[in-house]
Design a protein around this motif. Sequence first.
Motif, short mmCIF file in Angstrom:
data_model
loop_
_atom_site.label_atom_id
_atom_site.label_comp_id
_atom_site.label_asym_id
_atom_site.label_seq_id
_atom_site.Cartn_x
_atom_site.Cartn_y
_atom_site.Cartn_z
N LYS A 26 0.87 -1.21 -0.08
CA LYS A 26 0.05 0.16 -0.11
C LYS A 26 0.91 1.29 -0.13
CE LYS A 26 -4.40 -0.53 2.26
NZ LYS A 26 -5.30 -0.39 3.37
N ILE A 27 1.87 1.43 0.80
CA ILE A 27 2.77 2.35 0.97
C ILE A 27 3.41 2.70 -0.35
CG2 ILE A 27 4.86 3.26 2.19
CD1 ILE A 27 3.78 1.98 4.52
N LEU A 28 3.91 1.58 -1.03
CA LEU A 28 4.67 1.72 -2.27
C LEU A 28 3.72 2.05 -3.33
CD1 LEU A 28 7.15 0.85 -3.85
CD2 LEU A 28 6.27 -1.34 -4.44
N ARG A 29 2.49 1.56 -3.27
CA ARG A 29 1.70 2.30 -4.33
C ARG A 29 1.28 3.68 -4.25
NH1 ARG A 29 -1.11 -3.10 -3.85
NH2 ARG A 29 -2.71 -2.06 -2.44
N SER A 30 0.99 4.19 -2.88
CA SER A 30 0.69 5.48 -2.60
C SER A 30 2.18 6.51 -3.14
CB SER A 30 0.51 5.69 -1.45
OG SER A 30 1.60 5.55 -0.53
N LYS A 31 3.19 5.98 -2.84
CA LYS A 31 4.28 6.73 -3.44
C LYS A 31 4.35 6.84 -4.84
CE LYS A 31 7.33 5.89 0.53
NZ LYS A 31 8.51 5.10 1.05
#
Length: 113
Positions: A26-31
């Motif tokens: 999730k964090i990677l996709r938001s970045k």
Amino acid sequence: MGIPSELRDMANRKGFLIASPAEERKILRSKQCTNEGVRAGFKAASIACVASAVPTLAAVRMIPWAKANLNYTAQALIISAASIAAYFITADKTILECARKNAKLEDSLRHNR
């Protein structure tokens, strides 16, 4: 009184809380969404800068009212306002579109399990 230094130092380290693989994705996709929005916003701001600078500068040279009333500050404000608006509108739309795609992806992954 307060928080002992050992606990305070432990809370400031990255190893204190471990993210689950789902949270890391999730964090990677938001970045990635944020980076995509910045890129798209920069492109739109560049185009808006040129699109607003050419008529503004031409008007100041050719139209008597503009020549008398638009000093350098006014010209800069006109050009920068168009660029800033284009950047934020485009970045916002791009980030929201990417977030929508990610939400659909998560829903489909959740239903496939």
